[in-house]
Design an enzyme around this catalytic site. Structure first.
Site, PDB file in Angstrom:
ATOM      1  N   ALA A 284      11.712   6.022 -13.222  1.00  0.00           N
ATOM      2  CA  ALA A 284      10.575   6.680 -12.586  1.00  0.00           C
ATOM      3  C   ALA A 284       9.456   6.804 -13.606  1.00  0.00           C
ATOM      4  O   ALA A 284       9.669   7.319 -14.705  1.00  0.00           O
ATOM      5  CB  ALA A 284      10.988   8.060 -12.087  1.00  0.00           C
ATOM      6  N   THR A 285       8.261   6.343 -13.246  1.00  0.00           N
ATOM      7  CA  THR A 285       7.129   6.385 -14.171  1.00  0.00           C
ATOM      8  C   THR A 285       6.198   7.558 -13.906  1.00  0.00           C
ATOM      9  O   THR A 285       5.264   7.784 -14.669  1.00  0.00           O
ATOM     10  CB  THR A 285       6.331   5.075 -14.108  1.00  0.00           C
ATOM     11  OG1 THR A 285       5.826   4.906 -12.785  1.00  0.00           O
ATOM     12  CG2 THR A 285       7.188   3.882 -14.504  1.00  0.00           C
TER      13      THR A 285
ATOM     14  N   HIS B 171      12.210  12.833  -4.030  1.00  0.00           N
ATOM     15  CA  HIS B 171      12.651  11.444  -4.243  1.00  0.00           C
ATOM     16  C   HIS B 171      14.023  11.411  -4.922  1.00  0.00           C
ATOM     17  O   HIS B 171      14.864  10.579  -4.578  1.00  0.00           O
ATOM     18  CB  HIS B 171      11.624  10.676  -5.066  1.00  0.00           C
ATOM     19  CG  HIS B 171      10.384  10.333  -4.317  1.00  0.00           C
ATOM     20  ND1 HIS B 171      10.382   9.608  -3.147  1.00  0.00           N
ATOM     21  CD2 HIS B 171       9.089  10.626  -4.570  1.00  0.00           C
ATOM     22  CE1 HIS B 171       9.152   9.462  -2.713  1.00  0.00           C
ATOM     23  NE2 HIS B 171       8.337  10.083  -3.554  1.00  0.00           N
TER      24      HIS B 171
ATOM     25  N   GLY C 249       0.811  -1.203   0.000  1.00  0.00           N
ATOM     26  CA  GLY C 249       0.000   0.000   0.000  1.00  0.00           C
ATOM     27  C   GLY C 249       0.848   1.258   0.000  1.00  0.00           C
ATOM     28  O   GLY C 249       2.080   1.220   0.047  1.00  0.00           O
TER      29      GLY C 249
ATOM     30  N   ARG D 128       2.791   4.335   1.242  1.00  0.00           N
ATOM     31  CA  ARG D 128       3.627   4.600   2.417  1.00  0.00           C
ATOM     32  C   ARG D 128       3.822   3.366   3.304  1.00  0.00           C
ATOM     33  O   ARG D 128       3.953   3.464   4.508  1.00  0.00           O
ATOM     34  CB  ARG D 128       3.051   5.751   3.251  1.00  0.00           C
ATOM     35  CG  ARG D 128       3.011   7.071   2.539  1.00  0.00           C
ATOM     36  CD  ARG D 128       4.411   7.633   2.446  1.00  0.00           C
ATOM     37  NE  ARG D 128       4.394   8.936   1.783  1.00  0.00           N
ATOM     38  CZ  ARG D 128       5.122   9.235   0.727  1.00  0.00           C
ATOM     39  NH1 ARG D 128       5.911   8.326   0.202  1.00  0.00           N
ATOM     40  NH2 ARG D 128       5.077  10.423   0.194  1.00  0.00           N
ATOM     41  N   SER D 129       3.875   2.209   2.666  1.00  0.00           N
ATOM     42  CA  SER D 129       4.043   0.959   3.409  1.00  0.00           C
ATOM     43  C   SER D 129       5.501   0.578   3.619  1.00  0.00           C
ATOM     44  O   SER D 129       5.798  -0.347   4.363  1.00  0.00           O
ATOM     45  CB  SER D 129       3.326  -0.182   2.667  1.00  0.00           C
ATOM     46  OG  SER D 129       3.883  -0.339   1.373  1.00  0.00           O
ATOM     47  N   GLY D 130       6.419   1.248   2.922  1.00  0.00           N
ATOM     48  CA  GLY D 130       7.834   0.923   3.014  1.00  0.00           C
ATOM     49  C   GLY D 130       8.361   0.186   1.797  1.00  0.00           C
ATOM     50  O   GLY D 130       9.538  -0.169   1.744  1.00  0.00           O
TER      51      GLY D 130
END
Length: 190
Positions: free
Chosen positions: A41-42, A57, A17, A19-21
């Site tokens: 990066a898409t 990022h 999900g 912000r799940s890591g």
């Protein structure tokens, strides 16, 4: 004199999900797979908030990864990579939404998913694919939302068959599903 044996090429699919890591884990895994690294990066920067996210990022990755922006031609970009040990792709669900927003039909997107699987399977570098798990929530209200959810599920099923390693990020923990046995990955294992 015989050539030094090379480690088998690895393909990993990392899902989870928001912000799940999963992205942090994928970058850590990528770092462990070689010194010459690319990051595909898409995401597309359509507004100031997204431009700021993308810039943050890039700063976080620093010089450890050469960043390649590719919102649509992902299979071709992976196939054209040379001179790298590992490529991290983040993320498949953004790539799928980019295709949907360009009015690609379901059939065309399924063909692109097959092309991506073929590119991943034949790539020279190790490949780490990151994707959002979107099928565990409510049914989306709109036809576009439902098409996106369905395409993501189909892409995950297809790319799962291409990956020798499968990870899922949940609540900040990373579970290795393949190769078995299932295990929680601790920070030292990354």
């Amino acid at each position: 004199m015989s050539a030094e044996p090379t480690a088998p090429r690895r393909v990993a699919l990392v899902g989870g999900g928001v912000r799940s890591g999963k992205s942090a884990f994928a970058l850590s895994l990528g770092r462990s797979l070689g010194a010459r690294r690319a990051f595909i990066a898409t995401a597309e920067a359509f507004d100031d908030e997204m431009r700021a996210r993308i810039a943050a990022h890039i700063r976080e990755r620093g010089d450890e990864f050469a960043t390649v922006e590719e919102p649509v031609a992902l299979p071709e970009r992976i196939a054209s990579l040379s001179g790298v040990d590992v490529v991290v792709v983040d993320c498949l669900t953004l790539w799928l939404s980019n295709l949907l927003l360009r009015d690609q039909t379901e059939g065309q997107i399924l063909e692109r998913i097959e092309a991506l699987a073929a590119a991943v399977e034949s790539a020279r570098p190790h490949v780490v694919l990151v994707s959002n798990e979107v099928g565990m929530g409510v049914v989306p209200e709109s036809p576009l939302g439902r098409a996106f959810r369905d395409m993501a599920g189909r892409a995950h099923q297809r790319l799962n068959r291409s990956a020798g390693e499968l990870y899922v990020a949940m609540m900040g923990a990373i579970l290795r599903l393949r190769p078995g046995p299932v295990a929680v990955m601790d920070e030292g294992a990354r």
